[in-house]
Scaffold this motif. Structure first.
Motif, PDB file in Angstrom:
ATOM      1  N   PHE A 104      -1.025 -30.440  11.800  1.00 48.29           N
ATOM      2  CA  PHE A 104      -0.178 -31.037  12.851  1.00 48.29           C
ATOM      3  C   PHE A 104      -0.899 -32.282  13.442  1.00 48.29           C
ATOM      4  O   PHE A 104      -2.261 -32.156  13.635  1.00 48.29           O
ATOM      5  N   TYR A 105      -0.529 -33.207  13.960  1.00 47.27           N
ATOM      6  CA  TYR A 105      -0.963 -34.247  14.598  1.00 47.27           C
ATOM      7  C   TYR A 105      -0.109 -34.817  16.093  1.00 47.27           C
ATOM      8  O   TYR A 105       0.878 -34.574  16.263  1.00 47.27           O
ATOM      9  N   ALA A 106      -1.042 -35.323  16.865  1.00 43.75           N
ATOM     10  CA  ALA A 106      -0.510 -35.833  18.130  1.00 43.75           C
ATOM     11  C   ALA A 106      -1.338 -36.998  18.546  1.00 43.75           C
ATOM     12  O   ALA A 106      -2.537 -37.009  18.436  1.00 43.75           O
ATOM     13  N   GLY A 107      -0.657 -38.187  18.998  1.00 49.84           N
ATOM     14  CA  GLY A 107      -1.294 -39.342  19.196  1.00 49.84           C
ATOM     15  C   GLY A 107      -0.597 -40.641  19.410  1.00 49.84           C
ATOM     16  O   GLY A 107       0.626 -40.558  19.729  1.00 49.84           O
ATOM     17  N   TYR A 108      -1.058 -41.778  19.066  1.00 56.19           N
ATOM     18  CA  TYR A 108      -0.236 -42.815  19.115  1.00 56.19           C
ATOM     19  C   TYR A 108      -0.574 -43.900  18.141  1.00 56.19           C
ATOM     20  O   TYR A 108      -1.594 -43.822  17.192  1.00 56.19           O
ATOM     21  N   ILE A 131       4.574 -49.784  20.411  1.00 57.81           N
ATOM     22  CA  ILE A 131       3.475 -48.636  20.282  1.00 57.81           C
ATOM     23  C   ILE A 131       4.263 -47.572  20.151  1.00 57.81           C
ATOM     24  O   ILE A 131       5.496 -46.981  20.789  1.00 57.81           O
ATOM     25  N   LYS A 132       3.752 -46.612  19.502  1.00 61.73           N
ATOM     26  CA  LYS A 132       4.436 -45.068  19.308  1.00 61.73           C
ATOM     27  C   LYS A 132       3.826 -44.022  19.837  1.00 61.73           C
ATOM     28  O   LYS A 132       2.536 -44.260  19.383  1.00 61.73           O
ATOM     29  N   GLY A 133       4.356 -43.198  20.680  1.00 57.10           N
ATOM     30  CA  GLY A 133       3.652 -41.931  21.074  1.00 57.10           C
ATOM     31  C   GLY A 133       4.238 -40.770  20.022  1.00 57.10           C
ATOM     32  O   GLY A 133       5.482 -40.968  19.739  1.00 57.10           O
ATOM     33  N   LEU A 134       3.332 -40.154  19.174  1.00 58.96           N
ATOM     34  CA  LEU A 134       3.984 -39.289  18.095  1.00 58.96           C
ATOM     35  C   LEU A 134       3.440 -37.946  18.114  1.00 58.96           C
ATOM     36  O   LEU A 134       2.296 -37.640  18.489  1.00 58.96           O
ATOM     37  N   LEU A 135       4.403 -37.143  17.433  1.00 59.25           N
ATOM     38  CA  LEU A 135       3.919 -35.618  16.893  1.00 59.25           C
ATOM     39  C   LEU A 135       4.372 -35.666  15.480  1.00 59.25           C
ATOM     40  O   LEU A 135       5.532 -36.183  14.997  1.00 59.25           O
ATOM     41  N   ARG A 136       3.320 -35.107  14.665  1.00 58.06           N
ATOM     42  CA  ARG A 136       3.420 -35.328  13.093  1.00 58.06           C
ATOM     43  C   ARG A 136       3.003 -33.851  12.658  1.00 58.06           C
ATOM     44  O   ARG A 136       2.227 -33.093  13.141  1.00 58.06           O
ATOM     45  N   MET A 137       3.842 -33.303  11.517  1.00 63.42           N
ATOM     46  CA  MET A 137       3.629 -32.220  10.960  1.00 63.42           C
ATOM     47  C   MET A 137       3.434 -32.710   9.425  1.00 63.42           C
ATOM     48  O   MET A 137       4.439 -33.202   8.886  1.00 63.42           O
ATOM     49  N   GLU A 138       2.578 -32.186   8.928  1.00 65.36           N
ATOM     50  CA  GLU A 138       2.277 -32.146   7.287  1.00 65.36           C
ATOM     51  C   GLU A 138       2.109 -31.056   6.606  1.00 65.36           C
ATOM     52  O   GLU A 138       1.725 -30.060   7.130  1.00 65.36           O
ATOM     53  N   ARG A 139       3.045 -30.828   5.452  1.00 66.70           N
ATOM     54  CA  ARG A 139       3.068 -29.437   4.844  1.00 66.70           C
ATOM     55  C   ARG A 139       3.147 -29.555   3.415  1.00 66.70           C
ATOM     56  O   ARG A 139       3.853 -30.417   2.918  1.00 66.70           O
ATOM     57  N   GLU A 140       2.410 -28.989   2.653  1.00 68.17           N
ATOM     58  CA  GLU A 140       2.377 -28.731   1.171  1.00 68.17           C
ATOM     59  C   GLU A 140       3.587 -28.199   0.691  1.00 68.17           C
ATOM     60  O   GLU A 140       4.071 -27.091   1.171  1.00 68.17           O
ATOM     61  N   GLU A 144       8.036 -36.636  11.579  1.00 73.42           N
ATOM     62  CA  GLU A 144       7.330 -37.399  12.486  1.00 73.42           C
ATOM     63  C   GLU A 144       8.467 -37.663  13.409  1.00 73.42           C
ATOM     64  O   GLU A 144       9.270 -38.072  13.056  1.00 73.42           O
ATOM     65  N   GLY A 145       8.057 -37.415  15.045  1.00 69.23           N
ATOM     66  CA  GLY A 145       9.051 -37.980  15.904  1.00 69.23           C
ATOM     67  C   GLY A 145       8.374 -38.364  17.020  1.00 69.23           C
ATOM     68  O   GLY A 145       7.034 -37.811  17.475  1.00 69.23           O
ATOM     69  N   GLY A 146       8.926 -39.018  17.930  1.00 66.12           N
ATOM     70  CA  GLY A 146       8.209 -39.329  19.118  1.00 66.12           C
ATOM     71  C   GLY A 146       9.101 -40.571  19.937  1.00 66.12           C
ATOM     72  O   GLY A 146      10.312 -40.635  19.739  1.00 66.12           O
ATOM     73  N   PHE A 147       8.413 -41.326  20.631  1.00 62.53           N
ATOM     74  CA  PHE A 147       8.925 -42.327  21.434  1.00 62.53           C
ATOM     75  C   PHE A 147       8.390 -43.705  21.114  1.00 62.53           C
ATOM     76  O   PHE A 147       6.969 -43.800  21.161  1.00 62.53           O
ATOM     77  N   ARG A 148       8.910 -44.772  20.881  1.00 58.08           N
ATOM     78  CA  ARG A 148       8.641 -46.045  20.592  1.00 58.08           C
ATOM     79  C   ARG A 148       9.025 -46.909  21.947  1.00 58.08           C
ATOM     80  O   ARG A 148       9.941 -46.885  22.209  1.00 58.08           O
ATOM     81  N   GLY A 195      13.488 -42.907  21.344  1.00 54.12           N
ATOM     82  CA  GLY A 195      13.030 -41.991  20.592  1.00 54.12           C
ATOM     83  C   GLY A 195      13.173 -42.332  19.059  1.00 54.12           C
ATOM     84  O   GLY A 195      14.039 -43.219  18.832  1.00 54.12           O
ATOM     85  N   TYR A 196      12.315 -41.710  18.289  1.00 48.82           N
ATOM     86  CA  TYR A 196      12.627 -42.091  16.844  1.00 48.82           C
ATOM     87  C   TYR A 196      12.451 -40.867  16.005  1.00 48.82           C
ATOM     88  O   TYR A 196      11.556 -40.002  16.677  1.00 48.82           O
ATOM     89  N   VAL A 197      12.521 -40.828  14.907  1.00 45.28           N
ATOM     90  CA  VAL A 197      12.378 -39.641  13.926  1.00 45.28           C
ATOM     91  C   VAL A 197      12.077 -40.220  12.473  1.00 45.28           C
ATOM     92  O   VAL A 197      12.805 -41.155  12.163  1.00 45.28           O
TER      93      VAL A 197
END
Length: 347
Positions: free
Chosen positions: A248-252, A281-290, A300-304, A330-332
């Motif tokens: 999981f990630y959170a950032g910009y 600029i994007k504030g984002l939350l992201r999940m990566e899964r095998e 990935e989603g957040g606010f642009r 918002g974006y996805v």
């Protein structure tokens, strides 16, 4: 009410306590990690980071948002409208040309496009909106990345990238009409397997117009679960490793683009070559899964928030023909990508 105030006060005190103790914990972690012996040649990566991607397919969508445009040219004037949706699609591929302990050379290819769909367009709508409607703004490029490890502690890398960016509406064009170049240079220090810092510069389009931008590389893994990955000021994110198959990630992230346009409808056609630049600029939350060994997916989603979104009277110009003010939205995004099989990465 007093109970609420006391509760908020306690939360603030707890937060201050954590912030005051944080340097101690970081210092302790650094002392422990600095004692580790580096057995491999230096590289920008640290333990816990996600796997390198070989092939990536990505789709991103923004829902509706308002747009206001202004121009000092009376033939164009001002206008306003609503973007019903903004779509982006990208395919990227990377392959090693050289993979030696101290020298690595990687070639990459990318194909990207973005399009705007406006709500309620008519023949009398603002000229820029009419032109951009369903227009595929494309970017086709290739790049070379060279990483050289000087020893177990020091490394540098060079990346050269060339792209053809534009609307691709003319047949009588030269490659130079759409060509955009980017160069990245960086030098880094691998303090431990969990800590890398570096400095660098980019000659590119992160903020729309081509110029030189400084950067600071900071990759740090604090423990098996938490880490930070950043190239400041372009991007920064906190990483949480749930396990080796889920991150999981959170950032910009800052994003920029520049497209050369050749418009065939007045009044914009009165300008020979226009340049459309954007920075957001994007504030984002992201999940990566095998999914399975070498196959991964990401959501990935957040606010642009748009920083600059402008049309210039010619390529490379500083004279703004149209200044756009876009509402944040918002974006996805969804992504599927290939990584090296586990049997190739485990010793």
């Amino acid at each position: 009410m007093p109970h609420t105030i006391n509760s908020k006060t306690m939360k603030i005190k707890n937060l201050l306590t954590i912030l005051l103790m944080l340097p101690f914990f970081v210092a302790q972690a650094q002392v422990a990690s600095e004692t580790e012996i580096l057995e491999e040649f230096a590289s920008p990566g640290v333990r816990g980071m996600g796997k390198s991607q070989g092939v990536e397919i990505r789709y991103e969508r923004l829902p509706g948002f308002d747009i206001d445009s202004k121009s000092d040219d009376p033939r164009i004037g001002d206008g306003s409208g609503r973007v019903e949706r903004h779509n982006k699609f990208a395919v990227k591929a990377y392959a090693p040309l050289m993979n030696k302990p101290q020298n690595k050379l990687v070639i990459g290819f990318n194909y990207e496009l973005e399009e705007f769909n406006f709500d309620g367009l008519t023949p009398t709508s603002y000229p820029l909106y009419r032109y951009l409607e369903d227009k595929n703004l494309k970017s086709i490029g290739t790049q070379l990345l060279y990483l050289h490890s000087l020893n177990q502690r020091n490394f540098y890398f060079i990346r050269v990238k060339g792209e053809l960016n534009g609307d691709y509406t003319r047949d009588d064009i030269n490659v130079s009409d759409y060509l955009k170049g980017t160069v990245d240079l960086a030098y880094g220090w691998k303090k431990s397997p969990d800590y890398v810092i570096g400095v660098g510069v980019q000659w590119g389009y992160t903020f729309g117009r081509q110029r030189v931008y400084p950067g600071i590389l900071y990759n740090r893994t604090f423990n098996p679960s938490w880490g930070v990955e950043s190239i400041f000021p372009a991007n920064a994110r906190v990483r949480y490793n749930l396990n080796e198959k889920t991150l999981f990630y959170a950032g910009y992230r800052l994003e920029g683009a520049s497209y050369n346009l050749y418009v065939n409808e007045p009044p914009l056609s009165e300008y020979k070559d226009l340049e459309f630049r954007r920075t957001d600029i994007k504030g984002l939350l992201r999940m990566e899964r095998e999914i399975y060994d070498f196959l991964w997916f990401a959501v990935e989603g957040g606010f642009r928030q748009y920083y600059r979104h402008r049309l210039y009277d010619k390529v490379g110009s500083r004279d703004e023909l149209i200044t756009n003010d876009l509402a944040g939205a918002g974006y996805v995004g969804v992504e599927i990508f290939l990584v090296p099989p586990r049997r190739f990465t485990q010793k």
